[in-house]
Design an enzyme around this catalytic site. Structure first.
Site, mmCIF file in Angstrom:
data_model
loop_
_atom_site.group_PDB
_atom_site.id
_atom_site.type_symbol
_atom_site.label_atom_id
_atom_site.label_comp_id
_atom_site.label_asym_id
_atom_site.label_seq_id
_atom_site.Cartn_x
_atom_site.Cartn_y
_atom_site.Cartn_z
ATOM 1 C CB ALA A 1 58.156 19.276 3.840
ATOM 2 C CB ALA B 1 63.596 21.954 -2.872
ATOM 3 C CG ASN B 2 59.787 21.467 1.119
ATOM 4 O OD1 ASN B 2 60.442 21.370 2.146
ATOM 5 N ND2 ASN B 2 59.277 20.411 0.478
ATOM 6 N NE ARG B 3 60.870 29.668 2.195
ATOM 7 C CZ ARG B 3 61.686 30.444 1.491
ATOM 8 N NH1 ARG B 3 62.974 30.395 1.721
ATOM 9 N NH2 ARG B 3 61.217 31.246 0.565
#
Ligand SMILES: Cc1cc2nc3c(=O)[nH]c(=O)nc-3n(C[C@H](O)[C@H](O)[C@H](O)COP(=O)(O)O)c2cc1C
Length: 479
Positions: A346, A280-282
């Protein structure tokens, strides 16, 4: 008629003027006339004059909502706990949403924060005394109790809740709460032992039975060294969102996006490694959610496709929750046709080629090889549709280095109409934070990429600016 030329205007002021003009459905020039007209009216010398006319200009200067008609008013009662400092941020958050805020502080609260701070942030006198000659000549505490749409108590101390539950009214805050017939939202904050004390439990249960709404408290570290548990006040952003849900959106007059369909993606995607692990990402989704709320407030029919985020769905917006990039693309395609598509999500560039059907186990064979393959490019896919391409497609370029150069290259590659570049390198705090510094990339008539840079703004301000630009760029009736 007289004319006035104003030089050396701050860029940020100009951007806000344009945003509020767009939301009011006026030209910038007419908006400035309205501001000057209001600012030069001398208010009548009464203790409780109409806050709508006095504060409309300062409230509208954020540009989110038209507040020239009936203002939605929130009374914030600040109790005497450590979390009182967060009440100052809450005032800002409520005002950002277009609400008129009036503050009341208990005596104990004034040990933690000052009425001056609350008054400055609310742009309105902060009330502290029950026996105040200047407001009691016309039953001020009754006016304070009734002349609002919602009362928010933050922090709600154990003491204030005990008074409320038992109908005590021996100071201004408790007298207002007893004399009010308005909805009340409590944001309790206290030491976990106080929260779990049987007396507090009884009071909380009684208040819930009385129809009082509550947000939090959250679990976490306490101000007292080494203490943790349930008792932290909910974050101001969450309290403001809960207040907005109770109140509905602030009154808007102009609905310049009425009849337009707006599609927005937000948040991260999760790409499965196996049934329990993922890449995943932030991304927090805050920017996309703020844009969805601003578009909805401007009258658009909004569909928000969100990856996994920790945010409440914006009221009045159709929200589809997805996990992976492929699910996000499918949801986007299903939401077409749309007049405007804004891709803030994102989206993971890659996913694991062969995600495990079962949880991958440690074996003697060592670390499992994870082969990555490319995900669909949602922005490029929608930008290059032959049928059903939205007339305005806007991409976001989150970069950690060479911001403008990388964003320009992405803009040229993807085929979208506008690109918003934002620096998400760790030092900026943009990922997960509440502020953003953005650059709007558009194409001039000669095909050259133009870059317009904005000062640091809250994500709500960025949303308002973008909606204002969209409104100016979409003349003519809805598709
Ligand atoms: C340093 C300090 C921190 C306190 N923090 C809290 C708190 O977080 N929650 C709470 O309910 N009471 C807290 N108290 C106790 C309240 O200040 C006290 O009960 C006071 O009478 C509350 O008054 P009010 O409800 O009128 O604001 C604290 C007291 C001190 C001295």
């Amino acid at each position: 008629m007289a004319s006035l030329t104003v030089r050396k205007l701050d860029d940020a002021v100009k951007a806000r003027l344009r945003a509020r003009a767009a939301v009011s459905g006026r030209s910038v020039e007419e908006e400035i006339r309205v501001i000057l007209r209001e600012a030069t009216v001398i208010p009548p010398p009464t203790a409780f004059d109409d806050p709508a006319s006095r504060n409309a200009a300062s409230l509208r200067d954020k540009g989110f909502f038209n507040v020239s008609s009936r203002l939605t008013k929130v009374t914030v009662i600040v109790g005497g706990g450590i979390a009182a400092y967060k009440a100052l941020d809450l005032i800002r958050r409520l005002r950002e949403r277009g609400f008129f805020v009036r503050c009341v502080m208990t005596n104990a609260a004034q040990q933690f924060v000052t009425p001056l701070s609350a008054g400055s942030l609310s742009n309105e006198r902060c009330y502290t005394d029950l026996f105040d000659a200047s407001s009691e000549f016309d039953a001020g505490h009754i006016r304070l109790a009734r002349d609002c749409d919602l009362i928010v108590v933050a922090p709600a101390t154990a003491d204030l809740m005990a008074k409320m539950a038992n109908g005590l009214a021996n100071d201004l805050a408790s007298a207002i709460l007893l004399a009010s017939d308005r909805p009340v939202l409590l944001a309790p904050a206290m030491n976990p032992l106080m929260w779990n004390n049987p007396a507090t439990r009884r009071n909380v249960a009684r208040l819930a039975r009385d129809g009082v709404a509550m947000i939090g408290p959250d679990a976490g570290e306490m101000a007292e060294a080494g203490e943790a548990g349930v008792g932290r006040m909910a974050e101001p952003v969450a309290i403001a969102a809960a207040a907005a849900r109770m109140l509905g959106p602030p009154q808007t007059q102009a609905q310049p996006l009425k009849g337009r369909r707006v599609l927005i993606t937000a948040g991260p995607t999760r790409e499965a490694i196996d049934p329990v692990r993922y890449i995943a990402n932030r991304s927090s989704g805050k920017q996309g959610f703020a844009i969805a709320a601003a578009a909805q407030a401007a009258g658009a029919e909004v569909t928000l496709i969100s990856g996994p985020v920790d945010l409440d769905d914006p009221p009045g917006v159709t929200v589809a929750h997805v996990e992976s990039a492929r699910q996000m693309l499918a949801a986007v395609e299903a939401a077409l046709p749309s007049d405007i598509a804004i891709f803030t999500a994102a989206v993971a560039d890659w996913r694991v080629a062969h995600a495990g059907a079962q949880k991958l186990k440690k074996t003697e064979a060592g670390v499992p090889p994870l082969q990555l393959i490319e995900n669909p490019d949602i922005l490029a896919t929608i930008s290059n549709l032959r049928d059903e391409r939205p007339p305005l497609v806007i991409g976001f370029a989150a970069e950690t280095e060479h911001l403008i150069g990388n964003a320009k290259a992405k803009f040229a590659r993807k085929g979208c109409d506008w690109m918003i570049a934002n620096d998400v390198s760790p030092g900026t705090g943009v990922m997960g934070g509440d502020r953003n510094t953005v650059h709007l990339l558009t194409r001039g008539e000669d095909g050259e990429i133009r870059t317009e840079s904005f000062p640091v703004m809250t994500k709500e301000e960025v949303a308002a600016m973008l909606i204002e630009r969209i409104i100016s760029a979409l003349p003519g009736p809805a598709a």
